[in-house]
Every structure is written in structure tokens, then in C-alpha cells.
Design an enzyme around this catalytic site. Structure first.
Site, mmCIF file in Angstrom:
data_model
loop_
_atom_site.group_PDB
_atom_site.id
_atom_site.type_symbol
_atom_site.label_atom_id
_atom_site.label_comp_id
_atom_site.label_asym_id
_atom_site.label_seq_id
_atom_site.Cartn_x
_atom_site.Cartn_y
_atom_site.Cartn_z
ATOM 1 N N CYS A 40 11.759 -13.331 1.637
ATOM 2 C CA CYS A 40 11.164 -13.955 0.456
ATOM 3 C C CYS A 40 12.191 -14.780 -0.320
ATOM 4 C CB CYS A 40 10.529 -12.898 -0.455
ATOM 5 S SG CYS A 40 11.617 -11.528 -0.892
ATOM 6 N N ASP A 88 14.241 -9.582 -16.254
ATOM 7 C CA ASP A 88 13.050 -9.295 -15.459
ATOM 8 C C ASP A 88 13.455 -9.188 -13.995
ATOM 9 O OD1 ASP A 88 10.435 -8.732 -14.937
ATOM 10 O OD2 ASP A 88 9.631 -10.683 -15.533
ATOM 11 N N ASP A 89 12.559 -8.613 -13.175
ATOM 12 C CA ASP A 89 12.907 -8.379 -11.771
ATOM 13 C C ASP A 89 12.744 -9.617 -10.911
ATOM 14 O OD1 ASP A 89 10.031 -8.199 -10.461
ATOM 15 O OD2 ASP A 89 9.961 -7.024 -12.292
ATOM 16 N N TYR A 105 11.842 -3.947 -6.890
ATOM 17 C CA TYR A 105 10.629 -3.840 -7.691
ATOM 18 C C TYR A 105 9.611 -2.822 -7.203
ATOM 19 C CZ TYR A 105 6.118 -5.226 -9.716
ATOM 20 O OH TYR A 105 4.895 -5.219 -10.335
ATOM 21 N N CYS A 161 5.741 -13.711 1.847
ATOM 22 C CA CYS A 161 5.960 -12.529 2.689
ATOM 23 C C CYS A 161 4.768 -12.359 3.611
ATOM 24 C CB CYS A 161 6.130 -11.283 1.820
ATOM 25 S SG CYS A 161 6.286 -9.753 2.786
ATOM 26 N N CYS A 184 12.774 -3.633 3.844
ATOM 27 C CA CYS A 184 12.436 -4.587 2.787
ATOM 28 C C CYS A 184 13.353 -4.416 1.585
ATOM 29 C CB CYS A 184 10.983 -4.384 2.366
ATOM 30 S SG CYS A 184 10.475 -5.371 0.944
ATOM 31 N N ASN A 195 0.559 1.152 5.951
ATOM 32 C CA ASN A 195 1.246 0.348 4.945
ATOM 33 C C ASN A 195 2.014 -0.740 5.685
ATOM 34 O OD1 ASN A 195 4.285 0.821 3.016
ATOM 35 N ND2 ASN A 195 2.707 -0.726 2.740
ATOM 36 N N GLY A 196 1.676 -1.997 5.423
ATOM 37 C CA GLY A 196 2.361 -3.095 6.082
ATOM 38 C C GLY A 196 1.406 -4.212 6.433
ATOM 39 N N GLY A 208 -0.721 0.499 -4.986
ATOM 40 C CA GLY A 208 -2.023 -0.085 -4.713
ATOM 41 C C GLY A 208 -3.077 0.464 -5.642
ATOM 42 N N CYS A 234 0.853 -1.192 0.000
ATOM 43 C CA CYS A 234 0.000 0.000 0.000
ATOM 44 C C CYS A 234 0.886 1.237 0.000
ATOM 45 C CB CYS A 234 -0.911 0.029 1.222
ATOM 46 S SG CYS A 234 -2.043 -1.363 1.339
ATOM 47 N N CYS A 255 15.470 -7.012 5.168
ATOM 48 C CA CYS A 255 14.560 -8.147 5.234
ATOM 49 C C CYS A 255 14.559 -8.788 3.853
ATOM 50 C CB CYS A 255 13.147 -7.703 5.616
ATOM 51 S SG CYS A 255 11.963 -9.074 5.586
#
Length: 492
Positions: A463, A367-368, A264, A404, A258, A123-124, A48, A22, A460
Site C-alpha cells: 500500500c 494520525d495513523d 492500524y 490493497c 501485513c 480472513n483475507g 469487521g 475480517c 507486505c
């Protein structure tokens, strides 16, 4: 007559991306504050696209407008902005990670507390929200949404501390996970970040106006100056008379922001934790070329997120950068598809192969990330159909093997391609001539670190590594429940 098929996305590449949590934006002490917030939310729309909302404070009353869909079309009308008066306002763009898709979950959320109005934009993701919610309901709380954000409101409302600030800090000390928050009260605005700084938040000013935003690009769009990043675990309070105070109730922390913001999520023209996102992504591409070279005729990005890394790969490798996939920016997100044939053709509405360039050439696609793998499969197929002699794929992040739980909507772990297959298996799945990922140490090197520290990593990166920096109470409860149910079935 057969019924029409349901609405589906026209973008074959957006469905297989990690969703951008978000975005939040707040303004204190500005004429037409809500209009500035609307502009800021436009700049954060990539974070978002599901819904948006703005709440304002005019010195006497709070005013809220929330709507499903994009900022444009909902907040670009004069009558909407006139209905949000006051010199203080905050806003939110949403992609749901917890709670269903419905207007009752659209933020900012608002409640009348004993201390007065309380509006919050988040956001989170609160990773112990379900446990806290059950406890609050047992104590008599009545929830109006299924959002984890509402848990914070109830924790504030039921806190035994005296002042609103102490109540808020008491609430935050009970939650786990990731959060950047903007809170509006009759006393002023509060902006804060979780102790690990997992989710981003910055502060800027526009004359005497103080602004908070998820990304610096939102400050740029409204003409504000960047002041600084809100530190992990910091609360910044802006009173109605313009005083700014900083509180650090969590003591010393070891930040773990993050890492995927650099890969990305953030816009390339943003500055995240002091680093240019665009420059970092180019550096990632260059490191990817060092680690995973290949003989080819062209380096081709998967638009748009793969462009900076592809530039870095091309510059490092000496292979020419070309636009082999052309994106149309004028097609709506959805359209009605009456059959499988049209559905198949629809994937080319937003992206199409540049056949004249690709035919007969060896290409490197950048690509990412790879999530489910369906995107990469379609891209490789598109290149084959355009006549590419060889299709090699290079990914500007390590394999995404883990879900995540900090505000990013990832598929269940069992649906992640890298969880199910090794790199060779993934290469076979997408039908590429070769497939390689940047290493975790290479990613850290591109971010200015020598390598990933096994004991105290700087980001972090759960992922990729499965190293979650916080406890995951709700997730652990789900695992235990599933195990008990399975055991019960076996006993029966």
C-alpha cells in the site's frame, strides 16, 4: 413533506480509514464452544462491523447462525447460543472486501461435501478468485454466494485427491493472495495461514481446549493462554480426540506479513508476530518525531488510533501530550439527518475539539494514515474553528499510494490522495501549516529492522511501495480487459 435523508455515519473519521478486513475465531473441545466464540468475536469486532456468524458441530450435525450487524445484539441472547450446541465452533466478523453486502456472503460458509459437512471462516482475499470461479462454473459448480471464500469450498469438493486433508491442500495450492482460515469438518478443526503469512493467526489454549484467533486480544478476553503464532504456510489440525498435528505443505517460504496490522488494524493490546502493537506504535511515533520535528505547544492524537503514536511523538520530542479532540463513546453509528445543516453538525457527535485547550496554541496532530484526505481536512478545519494558532499534521505511516488486494478494503488507487498529489499538494488540500509522514525506512526501524530491504523486505508494504508480494491475476485481467475495450473504442 420532504423525504428524510438516508442513514449516514455519524463518525467523520471512520469513513476515511482503511477498513479492517475480517476477524476469525475457532474453539475445539470445549463445553458451550459457541459461547466462547461469541466472546472472542466481541474482542475482534474492530476487524469487521458489517456482519457476524458462528457455526458449531455437536458430533452429529452442524448448526449455523449468521446475521447482519454487530456481535452484540445478535449473539448475546441465550436462545441463539442454545441453538449452536457442540464442543467445536468457529466464528467470523466481516467487513466485505469481495462480494456484496448480503446475508448469503456472511461467514462461516457451510457446504455438504462427499466427506461430510465443511464450514470455513476466512480472513483475507483470494486474488485469483474470479478466474478460478469462471473455471469452476464451466466445470459445473453452482455458487451460492459472491464471496471469494466459496471458491475454496468448490476447489475442495472437486479435487481428485482421496483424503479431505489432501483435497484441502490441493485447493490451497491453486489460490493466490492472502488467507487465514479456520475450517470445521466431522474429523476436526483445521487452522492455516497463507505461505507469506500476510494475514495474522494465533493459537491458544484454555485447559484442554484449543483456540485459534486473528489476534491475541481475543485469547485474553476468553481467559486463554497464548501458545504461539501459526507460521506462514502452516496447517494445524486438531482432531476430535484432542490430537494436534502440524503440516507444512508449501515448503520454505519468505514471510511478508501485513505491515498495516502494526500501524492500524490490530488492537493496541494485541501481540502481532511477537511484537506488542502498542509498543510498536509508540516507537513509530518516536521515529516520526526524529524524522519530522516541529515547534509546537501540544501533541494531540486523532482518537483513537493515533493515541499510541502521539504518546511516542510527545515523549521523543518533549512536547506535552494532550487530548485536544474528545471522543464520545455513547453515540450510535448512524442517525437520520433531515438536512445539510444537521448533517454538518452531526460530525461533532462523536468527536469534538477541546476548545479551552486548543485556542491560541500551536498543535501537532498525529494520525495513523491519510487515505482520501477528507478526514484530515475535517480535523484541521475543526482545530482552526477551535482557535488553534498553527495546525501541523504528522502521519505514522508513509503515504498510502496503492490499493490493497489482500483483504483490506481500500479505495481505487485514483481516489487515494497520495496517488494524486505529492506531500506539498496534500498539505494544501487539508489546509495544514505543515504535513509530514514517517519514511518507509523509519517505519521498518520502529518495527525492529535496520531499514527496508529492497531485495527481500520483511513485510507486505504494497500500500506504500506498490511492491506486491504475489501475482494479482484478477487485477491483471481487469487491466487487460480495460485496455482492450479502450483500444476497441479507438478503432471504432
Amino acid at each position: 413533506m420532504e423525504p428524510l435523508a438516508p442513514m449516514i455515519t455519524t463518525n467523520p473519521f471512520d469513513d476515511d480509514k482503511l477498513r479492517e478486513e475480517c476477524g476469525i475465531f475457532g474453539v475445539s473441545r470445549a463445553e458451550t464452544a459457541s459461547a466462547i466464540v461469541a466472546l472472542g468475536l466481541h474482542a475482534l469486532q474492530h476487524r469487521g462491523q458489517e456482519a457476524a456468524g458462528i457455526t458449531s458441530w455437536d458430533g452429529h450435525d452442524f448448526h449455523t447462525h449468521r446475521a447482519m450487524g454487530h456481535v452484540a445484539g445478535n449473539f448475546d441472547r441465550d436462545e441463539v447460543i442454545r441453538g449452536l450446541p457442540g464442543d467445536t465452533a468457529c466464528g467470523h466478523v466481516r467487513y466485505s472486501t469481495t462480494g456484496e453486502t448480503s446475508l448469503r456472503n456472511v461467514q462461516p460458509l457451510y457446504a455438504e461435501l462427499n466427506s461430510g459437512g465443511f464450514a470455513i471462516a476466512h480472513n483475507g482475499n483470494i486474488s485469483n478468485a474470479m478466474k478460478l470461479r469462471r473455471e469452476l462454473i464451466r466445470r459445473g459448480s453452482i455458487f451460492q454466494s459472491t464471496s471469494d471464500t466459496e471458491v475454496i469450498i468448490h476447489l475442495v469438493a472437486t479435487s481428485s485427491y482421496r483424503t479431505l486433508l489432501d483435497k484441502f491442500i490441493d485447493a490451497l495450492k491453486q489460490v493466490e493472495g492472502a488467507y487465514s482460515l479456520i475450517v470445521m469438518t466431522p474429523e476436526g478443526m483445521i487452522a492455516c495461514r497463507d505461505p507469506l503469512g500476510i494475514r495474522p493467526l494465533v493459537m491458544g489454549n484454555l485447559g484442554e481446549t484449543t483456540i485459534f484467533a486473528s489476534e491475541t486480544v481475543a485469547l485474553d478476553v476468553v481467559g486463554a493462554d497464548y501458545v504461539r503464532t501459526i507460521d506462514p504456510g502452516e496447517l494445524v489440525i486438531v482432531t476430535n480426540d484432542g490430537q494436534i498435528r502440524s503440516h507444512r505443505p508449501f515448503g520454505d517460504t519468505h514471510p511478508r506479513p501485513c505491515i498495516f496490522e502494526h500501524v492500524y488494524f490490530s488492537r493496541p493490546d494485541s501481540i502481532v508476530d511477537g511484537s506488542s502493537v502498542y509498543s510498536v506504535r509508540k516507537a513509530i511515533g518516536a521515529q516520526l518525531a526524529i524524522e519530522n520535528p516541529v515547534e509546537a505547544d501540544y501533541v494531540i492524537p486523532v482518537p483513537d488510533s493515533g493515541v499510541p503514536a502521539a504518546i511516542g511523538y510527545a515523549q521523543q520530542s518533549g512536547i506535552p501530550f494532550e487530548l485536544g479532540i474528545i471522543r464520545s463513546h455513547y453515540i450510535g453509528r448512524t442517525f437520520i439527518q433531515p438536512g445539510d445543516k444537521v448533517r454538518h453538525l452531526g460530525v461533532k457527535l462523536k468527536h469534538n475539539a477541546n476548545r479551552a485547550l486548543i485556542e491560541g496554541k500551536r498543535i501537532v496532530l498525529i494520525d495513523d494514515s491519510i487515505v482520501r484526505g477528507t478526514t484530515s481536512l475535517k480535523i484541521v478545519q475543526m482545530m482552526r474553528e477551535a482557535g488553534a494558532a498553527e495546525v501541523h499534521m504528522r502521519i505514522a505511516s508513509p503515504p498510502t499510494k496503492h490499493s490493497c488486494f489482500y483483504g483490506v478494503d481500500t479505495p481505487e488507487r485514483t481516489k487515494l490522495l497520495a496517488h494524486k498529489l505529492d506531500v506539498g499538494g496534500m498539505q494544501d488540500f487539508i489546509h495544514a501549516d505543515s504535513l509530514s509522514f514517517i519514511s518507509i525506512d523509519g517505519l521498518y526501524k520502529a518495527l525492529g529492522e535496520a531499514k527496508r530491504a529492497d531485495i527481500r523486505p520483511q513485510y507486505c508494504d504494497a500500500c506504500f511501495t506498490g511492491d506486491y508480494p504475489t501475482t494479482l491475476t484478477d487485477q491483471d485481467d481487469v487491466v487487460v480487459t480495460n485496455q482492450l475495450e479502450l483500444l476497441a473504442e479507438r478503432v471504432v
